[in-house]
Design a protein around this motif. Structure first.
Motif, PDB file in Angstrom:
ATOM      1  N   THR A  17       0.821  -1.206   0.000  1.00 60.37           N
ATOM      2  CA  THR A  17       0.000   0.000   0.000  1.00 60.37           C
ATOM      3  C   THR A  17       0.853   1.253   0.000  1.00 60.37           C
ATOM      4  N   GLY A  18       2.113   1.110   0.380  1.00 57.79           N
ATOM      5  CA  GLY A  18       2.988   2.267   0.402  1.00 57.79           C
ATOM      6  C   GLY A  18       2.767   3.167   1.600  1.00 57.79           C
ATOM      7  N   SER A  24       7.448   6.048  -1.595  1.00 59.49           N
ATOM      8  CA  SER A  24       6.799   4.892  -2.193  1.00 59.49           C
ATOM      9  C   SER A  24       6.047   5.299  -3.449  1.00 59.49           C
ATOM     10  N   LYS A  25       5.828   4.326  -4.301  1.00 55.96           N
ATOM     11  CA  LYS A  25       5.066   4.575  -5.521  1.00 55.96           C
ATOM     12  C   LYS A  25       3.597   4.305  -5.255  1.00 55.96           C
ATOM     13  N   ARG A  26       2.763   5.141  -5.845  1.00 57.81           N
ATOM     14  CA  ARG A  26       1.320   4.994  -5.718  1.00 57.81           C
ATOM     15  C   ARG A  26       0.687   5.195  -7.083  1.00 57.81           C
ATOM     16  N   TRP A  27      -0.535   4.687  -7.232  1.00 59.03           N
ATOM     17  CA  TRP A  27      -1.282   4.852  -8.466  1.00 59.03           C
ATOM     18  C   TRP A  27      -2.091   6.146  -8.436  1.00 59.03           C
ATOM     19  N   TYR A  28      -1.952   6.943  -9.491  1.00 57.74           N
ATOM     20  CA  TYR A  28      -2.711   8.176  -9.668  1.00 57.74           C
ATOM     21  C   TYR A  28      -3.356   8.156 -11.052  1.00 57.74           C
ATOM     22  N   ILE A 111      -5.299   5.695  -6.126  1.00 58.96           N
ATOM     23  CA  ILE A 111      -6.065   4.475  -6.384  1.00 58.96           C
ATOM     24  C   ILE A 111      -5.314   3.350  -5.666  1.00 58.96           C
ATOM     25  N   PRO A 112      -5.943   2.670  -4.694  1.00 64.74           N
ATOM     26  CA  PRO A 112      -5.247   1.605  -3.950  1.00 64.74           C
ATOM     27  C   PRO A 112      -4.720   0.495  -4.867  1.00 64.74           C
ATOM     28  N   ASP A 113      -3.540  -0.032  -4.519  1.00 61.69           N
ATOM     29  CA  ASP A 113      -2.904  -1.097  -5.297  1.00 61.69           C
ATOM     30  C   ASP A 113      -3.848  -2.274  -5.536  1.00 61.69           C
ATOM     31  N   LEU A 170     -13.420   1.298  -8.352  1.00 59.92           N
ATOM     32  CA  LEU A 170     -12.198   2.093  -8.441  1.00 59.92           C
ATOM     33  C   LEU A 170     -12.512   3.462  -7.832  1.00 59.92           C
ATOM     34  N   ASN A 171     -11.726   3.883  -6.849  1.00 62.43           N
ATOM     35  CA  ASN A 171     -11.968   5.175  -6.191  1.00 62.43           C
ATOM     36  C   ASN A 171     -12.252   6.259  -7.220  1.00 62.43           C
TER      37      ASN A 171
END
Length: 192
Positions: A17-18, A24-28, A111-113, A170-171
């Protein structure tokens, strides 16, 4: 017959989850100019930035011909998996306008992994066309697919226009939905 193709290159390791990790890398979700999703993705690939453009291929029938058409599932959006430094680099493209944000907030929404992994799995293995439902969808029963090409996928069993579908939320983007016979899923019991 529907063929699928995903656009996911430079897929590096996903670091959970970072949470609590400074770099940390996250999804955007990067918002891009209309019809520039693939070009932005190609530029990001050259920079070594992991990205994902959800596309589907399907046959369209006209009166005089039949053609395989590739369409972007979420127009004007490119998912990027970045750290804070890379997040700023993505905005350097003239075709990228901004990141999607939650209403009333100024920082880009994450957006959560787990949601991204389920969404990508659905796109990769579904034999049926996937639709995005952006209108509010009532929560469904949490289920796991036990038959067919989506075996192992966890989502919600929902009813849309009289058809049973499995949905992955998806958020902020709504739900990715695909037709799913009720006999292909089993309920997931909550831990007691």
């Amino acid at each position: 017959m529907i063929l699928r193709k995903k656009k996911s290159l430079n897929a590096g390791p996903i670091n959970g989850t970072g949470e609590g990790v400074a770099h940390s890398k996250r999804w955007y979700v990067a918002l891009v100019r209309m019809h520039h999703e693939k070009k932005v993705s190609e530029h990001l690939d050259k920079m070594g930035i992991e990205n994902f453009v959800p596309v589907q291929q399907e046959f369209h029938q006209w009166s005089d011909r039949r053609k395989l058409v590739t369409s972007v599932l979420l127009p004007m959006m490119v998912f990027v998996h970045v750290d804070p430094k890379e997040r700023m680099e993505v905005l350097s493209f003239s075709t990228v306008s901004r990141y999607m944000v939650m209403r009333g907030e100024s920082s880009p929404a994450v957006i959560p992994d787990e949601q991204m992994a389920r969404f990508r799995f659905m796109l990769d293995y579904s034999e049926e066309s996937i639709s995005m439902n952006s209108s509010p969808l009532a929560r469904g029963e949490k289920v796991r697919v036990i038959k067919g090409p989506l075996t192992g996928l966890v989502g919600e069993l929902v009813n849309v226009d009289g058809k049973s579908k499995i949905a992955v939320r998806l958020n902020m983007l709504g739900c990715a939905c695909v037709d799913m016979p009720v006999g292909y899923v089993e309920p997931i019991m909550a831990a007691v």
